[in-house]
Design a protein around this motif. Structure first.
Motif, PDB file in Angstrom:
ATOM      1  N   ILE A 163       0.694  -1.417   0.124  1.00  0.00           N
ATOM      2  CA  ILE A 163       0.039   0.082  -0.092  1.00  0.00           C
ATOM      3  C   ILE A 163       0.838   1.345  -0.121  1.00  0.00           C
ATOM      4  O   ILE A 163       0.264   2.308   0.039  1.00  0.00           O
ATOM      5  CB  ILE A 163      -1.004  -0.016   1.083  1.00  0.00           C
ATOM      6  CG1 ILE A 163      -0.231  -0.175   2.612  1.00  0.00           C
ATOM      7  CG2 ILE A 163      -1.988  -0.945   1.025  1.00  0.00           C
ATOM      8  CD1 ILE A 163      -1.036   0.330   3.608  1.00  0.00           C
ATOM      9  N   SER A 164       2.235   1.359   0.039  1.00  0.00           N
ATOM     10  CA  SER A 164       3.072   2.239  -0.036  1.00  0.00           C
ATOM     11  C   SER A 164       4.417   1.921   0.088  1.00  0.00           C
ATOM     12  O   SER A 164       4.916   0.479  -0.115  1.00  0.00           O
ATOM     13  CB  SER A 164       2.929   3.128   1.441  1.00  0.00           C
ATOM     14  OG  SER A 164       3.376   2.263   2.530  1.00  0.00           O
ATOM     15  N   ASP A 165       5.441   2.957  -0.322  1.00  0.00           N
ATOM     16  CA  ASP A 165       6.845   2.510  -0.192  1.00  0.00           C
ATOM     17  C   ASP A 165       7.080   2.043   0.890  1.00  0.00           C
ATOM     18  O   ASP A 165       8.160   1.259   1.025  1.00  0.00           O
ATOM     19  CB  ASP A 165       7.743   3.809  -0.731  1.00  0.00           C
ATOM     20  CG  ASP A 165       7.208   4.132  -2.266  1.00  0.00           C
ATOM     21  OD1 ASP A 165       7.072   3.319  -3.047  1.00  0.00           O
ATOM     22  OD2 ASP A 165       7.595   5.401  -2.607  1.00  0.00           O
ATOM     23  N   ALA A 166       6.828   2.623   2.049  1.00  0.00           N
ATOM     24  CA  ALA A 166       7.236   2.115   3.301  1.00  0.00           C
ATOM     25  C   ALA A 166       6.769   0.762   3.615  1.00  0.00           C
ATOM     26  O   ALA A 166       7.463   0.003   4.216  1.00  0.00           O
ATOM     27  CB  ALA A 166       6.670   3.141   4.716  1.00  0.00           C
ATOM     28  N   ASP A 167       5.726   0.369   3.136  1.00  0.00           N
ATOM     29  CA  ASP A 167       5.320  -0.988   3.223  1.00  0.00           C
ATOM     30  C   ASP A 167       6.346  -1.888   2.222  1.00  0.00           C
ATOM     31  O   ASP A 167       6.630  -3.073   2.825  1.00  0.00           O
ATOM     32  CB  ASP A 167       3.780  -1.058   2.714  1.00  0.00           C
ATOM     33  CG  ASP A 167       3.094  -2.552   3.007  1.00  0.00           C
ATOM     34  OD1 ASP A 167       3.618  -3.113   3.736  1.00  0.00           O
ATOM     35  OD2 ASP A 167       2.242  -2.904   2.253  1.00  0.00           O
ATOM     36  N   VAL A 168       6.801  -1.447   1.159  1.00  0.00           N
ATOM     37  CA  VAL A 168       7.634  -2.246   0.485  1.00  0.00           C
ATOM     38  C   VAL A 168       8.754  -2.535   1.309  1.00  0.00           C
ATOM     39  O   VAL A 168       9.481  -3.577   1.179  1.00  0.00           O
ATOM     40  CB  VAL A 168       7.968  -1.767  -0.790  1.00  0.00           C
ATOM     41  CG1 VAL A 168       9.117  -2.321  -1.530  1.00  0.00           C
ATOM     42  CG2 VAL A 168       6.564  -1.766  -1.637  1.00  0.00           C
ATOM     43  N   GLN A 169       9.103  -1.440   2.132  1.00  0.00           N
ATOM     44  CA  GLN A 169      10.616  -1.446   2.892  1.00  0.00           C
ATOM     45  C   GLN A 169      10.383  -2.557   4.156  1.00  0.00           C
ATOM     46  O   GLN A 169      11.298  -3.332   4.227  1.00  0.00           O
ATOM     47  CB  GLN A 169      10.975  -0.246   3.413  1.00  0.00           C
ATOM     48  CG  GLN A 169      11.106   1.031   2.292  1.00  0.00           C
ATOM     49  CD  GLN A 169      12.461   0.746   1.311  1.00  0.00           C
ATOM     50  OE1 GLN A 169      13.131  -0.369   1.821  1.00  0.00           O
ATOM     51  NE2 GLN A 169      12.162   0.951   0.045  1.00  0.00           N
ATOM     52  N   ASN A 170       9.232  -2.518   4.457  1.00  0.00           N
ATOM     53  CA  ASN A 170       8.746  -3.546   5.399  1.00  0.00           C
ATOM     54  C   ASN A 170       8.974  -4.951   5.162  1.00  0.00           C
ATOM     55  O   ASN A 170       9.540  -5.835   5.498  1.00  0.00           O
ATOM     56  CB  ASN A 170       7.444  -3.289   6.035  1.00  0.00           C
ATOM     57  CG  ASN A 170       7.230  -1.999   6.727  1.00  0.00           C
ATOM     58  OD1 ASN A 170       8.249  -1.640   7.531  1.00  0.00           O
ATOM     59  ND2 ASN A 170       5.980  -1.663   6.831  1.00  0.00           N
ATOM     60  N   ARG A 171       8.469  -5.193   3.946  1.00  0.00           N
ATOM     61  CA  ARG A 171       8.575  -6.524   3.350  1.00  0.00           C
ATOM     62  C   ARG A 171       9.953  -6.948   2.817  1.00  0.00           C
ATOM     63  O   ARG A 171      10.157  -8.219   3.107  1.00  0.00           O
ATOM     64  CB  ARG A 171       7.639  -6.670   1.858  1.00  0.00           C
ATOM     65  CG  ARG A 171       6.275  -6.559   2.244  1.00  0.00           C
ATOM     66  CD  ARG A 171       5.298  -6.112   1.129  1.00  0.00           C
ATOM     67  NE  ARG A 171       3.766  -5.621   1.564  1.00  0.00           N
ATOM     68  CZ  ARG A 171       2.901  -6.486   1.762  1.00  0.00           C
ATOM     69  NH1 ARG A 171       3.050  -7.776   1.270  1.00  0.00           N
ATOM     70  NH2 ARG A 171       1.734  -5.849   2.124  1.00  0.00           N
ATOM     71  N   ASN A 346      13.058  -2.392  -7.316  1.00  0.00           N
ATOM     72  CA  ASN A 346      13.716  -3.710  -7.676  1.00  0.00           C
ATOM     73  C   ASN A 346      12.576  -4.727  -7.327  1.00  0.00           C
ATOM     74  O   ASN A 346      12.176  -5.780  -7.602  1.00  0.00           O
ATOM     75  CB  ASN A 346      14.839  -4.157  -6.688  1.00  0.00           C
ATOM     76  CG  ASN A 346      16.139  -3.333  -7.793  1.00  0.00           C
ATOM     77  OD1 ASN A 346      16.049  -3.522  -8.925  1.00  0.00           O
ATOM     78  ND2 ASN A 346      17.165  -3.156  -6.739  1.00  0.00           N
ATOM     79  N   TYR A 347      11.949  -4.550  -5.940  1.00  0.00           N
ATOM     80  CA  TYR A 347      10.991  -5.219  -5.309  1.00  0.00           C
ATOM     81  C   TYR A 347       9.664  -5.520  -6.262  1.00  0.00           C
ATOM     82  O   TYR A 347       9.206  -6.425  -6.646  1.00  0.00           O
ATOM     83  CB  TYR A 347      10.471  -4.764  -4.053  1.00  0.00           C
ATOM     84  CG  TYR A 347       9.735  -5.722  -3.315  1.00  0.00           C
ATOM     85  CD1 TYR A 347       9.805  -6.734  -2.533  1.00  0.00           C
ATOM     86  CD2 TYR A 347       7.963  -5.371  -3.306  1.00  0.00           C
ATOM     87  CE1 TYR A 347       8.893  -7.419  -1.773  1.00  0.00           C
ATOM     88  CE2 TYR A 347       7.047  -6.124  -2.778  1.00  0.00           C
ATOM     89  CZ  TYR A 347       7.724  -7.085  -1.959  1.00  0.00           C
ATOM     90  OH  TYR A 347       6.608  -7.966  -1.312  1.00  0.00           O
ATOM     91  N   ILE A 348       9.138  -3.950  -6.741  1.00  0.00           N
ATOM     92  CA  ILE A 348       8.151  -3.914  -7.424  1.00  0.00           C
ATOM     93  C   ILE A 348       8.197  -4.665  -8.886  1.00  0.00           C
ATOM     94  O   ILE A 348       7.376  -5.525  -9.254  1.00  0.00           O
ATOM     95  CB  ILE A 348       7.695  -2.509  -7.528  1.00  0.00           C
ATOM     96  CG1 ILE A 348       7.192  -2.016  -6.204  1.00  0.00           C
ATOM     97  CG2 ILE A 348       6.377  -2.487  -8.717  1.00  0.00           C
ATOM     98  CD1 ILE A 348       6.143  -2.688  -5.592  1.00  0.00           C
ATOM     99  N   PHE A 349       9.339  -4.502  -9.559  1.00  0.00           N
ATOM    100  CA  PHE A 349       9.384  -5.006 -10.834  1.00  0.00           C
ATOM    101  C   PHE A 349       9.552  -6.371 -10.906  1.00  0.00           C
ATOM    102  O   PHE A 349       8.998  -6.916 -11.711  1.00  0.00           O
ATOM    103  CB  PHE A 349      10.725  -4.332 -11.096  1.00  0.00           C
ATOM    104  CG  PHE A 349      10.913  -4.504 -12.857  1.00  0.00           C
ATOM    105  CD1 PHE A 349      10.589  -3.820 -13.668  1.00  0.00           C
ATOM    106  CD2 PHE A 349      11.644  -5.915 -13.196  1.00  0.00           C
ATOM    107  CE1 PHE A 349      10.650  -4.108 -14.981  1.00  0.00           C
ATOM    108  CE2 PHE A 349      11.750  -6.204 -14.622  1.00  0.00           C
ATOM    109  CZ  PHE A 349      11.343  -5.139 -15.617  1.00  0.00           C
ATOM    110  N   LYS A 350      10.363  -7.076  -9.613  1.00  0.00           N
ATOM    111  CA  LYS A 350      10.340  -8.563  -9.638  1.00  0.00           C
ATOM    112  C   LYS A 350       9.007  -9.168  -9.633  1.00  0.00           C
ATOM    113  O   LYS A 350       8.568 -10.185 -10.045  1.00  0.00           O
ATOM    114  CB  LYS A 350      11.543  -8.959  -8.788  1.00  0.00           C
ATOM    115  CG  LYS A 350      11.708 -10.539  -8.728  1.00  0.00           C
ATOM    116  CD  LYS A 350      12.891 -10.743  -8.128  1.00  0.00           C
ATOM    117  CE  LYS A 350      13.298 -12.369  -8.010  1.00  0.00           C
ATOM    118  NZ  LYS A 350      14.348 -12.874  -7.449  1.00  0.00           N
ATOM    119  N   LYS A 351       8.213  -8.560  -8.387  1.00  0.00           N
ATOM    120  CA  LYS A 351       7.024  -8.967  -8.240  1.00  0.00           C
ATOM    121  C   LYS A 351       5.758  -8.993  -9.337  1.00  0.00           C
ATOM    122  O   LYS A 351       5.300 -10.099  -9.588  1.00  0.00           O
ATOM    123  CB  LYS A 351       6.471  -8.259  -7.141  1.00  0.00           C
ATOM    124  CG  LYS A 351       4.921  -8.618  -6.335  1.00  0.00           C
ATOM    125  CD  LYS A 351       4.656  -8.144  -5.355  1.00  0.00           C
ATOM    126  CE  LYS A 351       3.418  -8.939  -4.800  1.00  0.00           C
ATOM    127  NZ  LYS A 351       2.750  -8.454  -3.563  1.00  0.00           N
TER     128      LYS A 351
END
Length: 370
Positions: A163-171, A346-351
């Motif tokens: 839901i956000s960039d911070a959420d991606v960092q959490n993952r 990197n996270y979003i692109f690979k997902k």
């Protein structure tokens, strides 16, 4: 007393783990539920390791009462890791009965051990005598439990929508934890199962020194990194809002709104703005933020964050092979497409694509005419 450098490093790691656990527990920033679960996870690892190190040092044999104290929490580690992941990846996570039930088996086992300790030293009735040989059973069940919860944890990270960039960092942070924990789990599973199958669980603790040292490292890393995450923008507490009355847009109106939203997004290339928010998008299309959310959720079946990042990924695919971008790094192209950090990109692109940006560029590189 059997005391050596391995025991010393391991017991220091266990003590530090308890300290880190208390610091995170009483630290008042970040999500409270995440703090509590991380604190409990570190404490369980530290106490479990500490008990085994004390056994190796012959301390427990000299103090029978201390030896019977249930300081091994193998059955809690897997569920706590899973629940901690849920608390990080789920918006407005609440620790409720559905969460508590994951810990019930370990609580029941723990209570049984407490009653056995009391009975053994005070009442001597022998009702819980069967738990005296609990070590082998706990190891077997513990290995199975951690295997199941490792799978559930990975699935939680991949299935829950960001839901956000911070959420991606959490993952990303959670995946690092799981990878580090998985190495320890493999060490524990291999050493324990070999000991159980071939040596009737009677091998000396010195055979487990490599595991103790690794766990000491994990405790330091988990404690320091976990504390750091608490004081950065990660795992911020999100206020739970009162549920709104669900609004449904009629299908014909919804379709036209979807087309209009898509047209504005593509014509004005709003996704290239790395500071684009739901409020900004709503202003551009002339709808309320609530209506835009309904269009995205009901029509596109996507969150705002997911919706704009799909555009950014597709834009990167178009730009990466353009002649004017050949002198740019992949990250520079990603920034031009609206992404605002390397790790998020990197996270979003690979997902979304199943491959890294570098792999995609290499695979789709135009062939040079001979």
């Amino acid at each position: 007393m059997n005391f050596n450098i391995y025991n010393f490093l391991s017991i220091v790691g266990a003590v530090q783990g308890v300290i880190f656990s208390l610091v995170i527990l009483f630290f008042h920033r970040g999500r409270k539920s995440s703090n509590y679960l991380l604190s409990a996870l570190i404490a369980c690892i530290a106490l479990t390791m500490g008990r085994h190190v004390l056994s190796d040092m012959q301390v427990l044999k000299q103090h029978p009462l201390l030896e019977s104290v249930p300081l091994t929490y193998l059955l809690m580690i897997g569920p706590l890791l899973y629940l901690y992941t849920r608390s990080i990846c789920t918006l407005n996570y609440v620790f409720d009965f559905n969460s508590l039930k994951h810990l019930l088996p370990s609580f029941i086992f723990f209570i049984g051990r407490v009653f056995n300790m009391i009975d053994q030293f005070y009442f001597k009735v022998g009702v819980f005598e069967v738990l005296n040989g609990y070590g082998k059973l706990e190891v077997i069940v513990g290995v199975f439990s951690m295997s199941v919860y490792a799978f559930m944890t990975f699935r939680t990270i991949d299935e829950e929508e960001e839901i956000s960039d911070a959420d991606v960092q959490n993952r990303i942070w959670m995946k690092k934890i799981i990878y580090g924990w998985s190495v320890g789990w493999i060490l524990f599973a291999v050493l324990s199962l070999v000991d159980l199958i071939f040596f009737n669980y009677e091998r000396p603790y010195s055979d487990y020194y490599i595991l103790f040292l690794y766990l000491a490292f994990v405790i330091y890393w988990l404690g320091l990194k976990g504390f750091y995450e608490r004081i950065t923008h990660f795992t911020k507490e999100v206020k739970i809002e009162e549920p709104e009355k669900i609004t449904i847009i009629k299908s014909n109106r919804l379709q036209s709104d979807m087309e209009y939203l898509q047209k504005v997004m593509e014509v004005e290339e709003l996704y290239l703005d790395h500071e684009l928010t739901l409020e900004k998008l709503s202003t551009k299309v002339g709808f309320s933020t609530k209506k835009v959310s309904i269009i995205l959720n009901q029509g596109f079946k996507k969150s705002f964050y997911h919706f704009i990042n799909i555009y950014r990924v597709e834009e990167f695919k178009k730009r990466v092979h353009q002649i004017e971008n050949q002198d740019l790094t992949l990250l520079a192209v990603a920034y031009d497409c609206g992404f605002n950090s390397k790790s998020t990109f990197n996270y979003i692109f690979k997902k979304e694509t199943g491959e890294t940006p570098h792999q995609y560029k290499k695979r789709t590189k135009p062939r040079t005419a001979v």
